[in-house]
Enzyme design. Structure first.
Site, mmCIF file in Angstrom:
data_model
loop_
_atom_site.group_PDB
_atom_site.id
_atom_site.type_symbol
_atom_site.label_atom_id
_atom_site.label_comp_id
_atom_site.label_asym_id
_atom_site.label_seq_id
_atom_site.Cartn_x
_atom_site.Cartn_y
_atom_site.Cartn_z
ATOM 1 N N ARG A 132 0.834 -1.211 0.000
ATOM 2 C CA ARG A 132 0.000 0.000 0.000
ATOM 3 C C ARG A 132 0.874 1.269 0.000
ATOM 4 O O ARG A 132 1.930 1.303 0.615
ATOM 5 C CB ARG A 132 -0.947 -0.004 1.206
ATOM 6 C CG ARG A 132 -1.668 -1.314 1.310
ATOM 7 C CD ARG A 132 -3.131 -1.344 1.207
ATOM 8 N NE ARG A 132 -3.945 -0.189 1.295
ATOM 9 C CZ ARG A 132 -4.946 -0.054 2.156
ATOM 10 N NH1 ARG A 132 -5.172 -0.984 3.062
ATOM 11 N NH2 ARG A 132 -5.719 1.000 2.112
ATOM 12 N N ASP A 168 -15.495 3.263 1.196
ATOM 13 C CA ASP A 168 -15.441 1.836 1.527
ATOM 14 C C ASP A 168 -16.695 1.076 1.101
ATOM 15 O O ASP A 168 -16.744 -0.148 1.199
ATOM 16 C CB ASP A 168 -15.202 1.655 3.033
ATOM 17 C CG ASP A 168 -13.807 2.150 3.430
ATOM 18 O OD1 ASP A 168 -12.900 2.108 2.580
ATOM 19 O OD2 ASP A 168 -13.639 2.589 4.575
ATOM 20 N N ARG A 195 -9.742 -2.796 -5.465
ATOM 21 C CA ARG A 195 -11.186 -3.017 -5.292
ATOM 22 C C ARG A 195 -12.001 -2.745 -6.546
ATOM 23 O O ARG A 195 -13.156 -3.164 -6.602
ATOM 24 C CB ARG A 195 -11.733 -2.172 -4.132
ATOM 25 C CG ARG A 195 -11.565 -2.847 -2.816
ATOM 26 C CD ARG A 195 -12.363 -2.193 -1.713
ATOM 27 N NE ARG A 195 -11.939 -2.771 -0.452
ATOM 28 C CZ ARG A 195 -11.891 -2.127 0.694
ATOM 29 N NH1 ARG A 195 -12.268 -0.863 0.749
ATOM 30 N NH2 ARG A 195 -11.494 -2.740 1.781
#
Ligand code: S3P
Length: 430
Positions: A121, A314, A345
């Site tokens: 990340r 999210d 994602r």
């Protein structure tokens, strides 16, 4: 672990989502910097927040956990001690980034690492402004990735424009700024969650917020504050979407946070025509909370982009799932940040929902979801991403066939009782 979910006849019941993960991280970190005892009720039960607790214990903070209540003794700004080993933030980017802000100002050496996902990340966005503040901080991959090595230093305040609307980055800089000489100002491209600012103010910090600009004057001491942590809207969102897309559902969600910097999913569901009622709005622990009732809904497609994205960052895999059940097309843009979450994602959501029968086009910064498709079920993977595991679990409840989810244990990062709650709300026979 693999989890099998079958389409169910009905979804009924009440649910109190687990304590908010973002607020729990902040409540335990900021109270550690304060001097004295604090009690945190309804502390988030997921592994992410306990990664923060373990790191703080390794830095000399005494933290006791009893029945979801955390009691801690803040050590004050000079009470942290050098850890004797590498700190492990596990899967939690909030842990590594917020702690980096704290460690940059401590008079000792710390090394912080995490699991395989966390070690991929981006950290350059954090290292750069912390260095401008005078921090000595290094990372792997040309100062872009964890592990981080930090030798604490006397910091100075800066004026800084965040390159992305990231609450983790903003919070890390605010924590560092508490210890700096001189004022720090931070300008965000769009408002991100403001839990740090709310808590800091409640603890007596000198903070001025004006739209997307925050100014913080370094403190002499923070007062500890007891917090009753609201239910996590990001966990509640699974049941809101489940109730909206299931043809025979009525679910009541109790005491979820509805902070406007987090409640984009409510706005989007209403925009899509969901039968969603927000009731009993009140303040608790400095945060707005409410109950919500969701019922089976005829959804229509929608467009989401711009400053709405950080308010539901999210929940975007869930918006994609809702879009699959809506009439018309749903478009998600400006969400490139999703590429650097616990998984990519965008790619993972498109791949896995398509495996179950959804019709989604991938864009560099989002997706186009062609609604009105029935999901068939199938074999899919969470990519070890908690939010994807839960989105696929909800998809399984509305699919015709069986859905098999690999790496389903990932839910433990934020919502360890997710699969039990799913069983509890599910009625299979009519
Ligand atoms: C969080 C901020 C968001 C969010 C994450 C939690 C926080 O990340 O995706 O789950 O607690 O500050 P970014 O700051 O990277 O946008």
């Amino acid at each position: 672990m693999e989890r099998r979910v079958k389409g169910c006849a009905s979804l009924r019941g009440e649910i109190a989502p687990p304590g908010d993960k973002s607020i729990s991280h902040r409540a335990v970190i900021l109270n550690s910097i304060a001097w004295g005892r604090a009690k945190l009720e309804n502390f988030a039960p997921g592994d992410d927040c306990f990664a923060t607790v373990s790191c703080l214990r390794a830095l000399g903070v005494e933290i006791i956990k009893e029945h979801g209540v955390l009691t801690l003794s803040g050590v004050g700004r000079e009470g942290f001690r050098e850890p004797t080993d590498v700190l492990n933030a596990r899967n939690s980017a909030t842990t590594i980034r917020l702690l980096a802000g704290l460690l940059a100002a401590q008079p000792f050496l710390s090394i912080v690492t995490g699991d395989e996902s966390l070690r991929s990340r981006p950290m350059g966005r954090l290292i750069h402004p912390l260095r401008l503040m005078g921090a000595e901080i290094w990372g792997r991959g040309g100062d872009s990735l964890p592990p981080l090595a930090i030798r604490g230093n006397q910091l100075k305040g800066i004026d800084y424009h965040l390159p992305v609307a990231s609450a983790q980055l903003k919070s890390a800089l605010l924590i560092a700024a508490l210890f700096a000489q001189g004022e720090t100002t931070i300008e965000e491209p769009a408002p991100s969650r403001d839990h740090t600012e709310r808590l800091l103010r409640a603890m007596g910090a000198k903070l001025q917020c004006d739209g997307t600009r925050i100014a913080l004057t370094p403190y002499t001491s923070l007062s500890p504050v007891d917090v009753c942590i609201p239910g996590d809207i990001s966990s509640a969102a699974f049941w809101l979407v489940a109730g909206a897309i299931h043809p025979n559902a009525r679910i009541k969600v109790l005491k979820a946070g509805v902070n406007p910097t987090r409640s984009g999913i409510i706005d989007v569901l209403l925009q899509m025509g969901a039968k969603l009622r927000v009731e009993n709005e009140r303040m608790d622990g400095g945060e707005p909370v409410a109950d919500m009732v969701i019922e089976s809904s005829d959804l229509v497609g929608t467009q989401i982009a711009g400053s709405l994205i950080p308010r539901l960052i999210d929940e975007i895999p869930l918006v994609a799932l809702a879009g699959s059940f809506a009439r018309g097309t749903t478009t998600i843009r400006d969400a490139q940040e999703l590429r650097v979450k616990e998984s990519d994602r965008i790619g993972a959501t498109v791949r896995e929902l398509s495996t179950l029968g959804a019709d989604i086009d991938e864009l560099p910064d989002g997706m186009i979801i062609h609604g009105g498709r029935k999901l068939e079920g199938g074999v899919c993977s969470s990519h070890r991403d908690h939010r994807l595991a839960m989105t696929l679990g909800i998809a399984g409840l509305v699919a015709r066939g069986e859905t098999v989810i690999h790496d389903a244990e990932a839910v433990a990062m934020s919502y360890p009782s997710f699969w039990q709650d799913l069983e509890r709300l599910t009625i299979y026979g009519i």
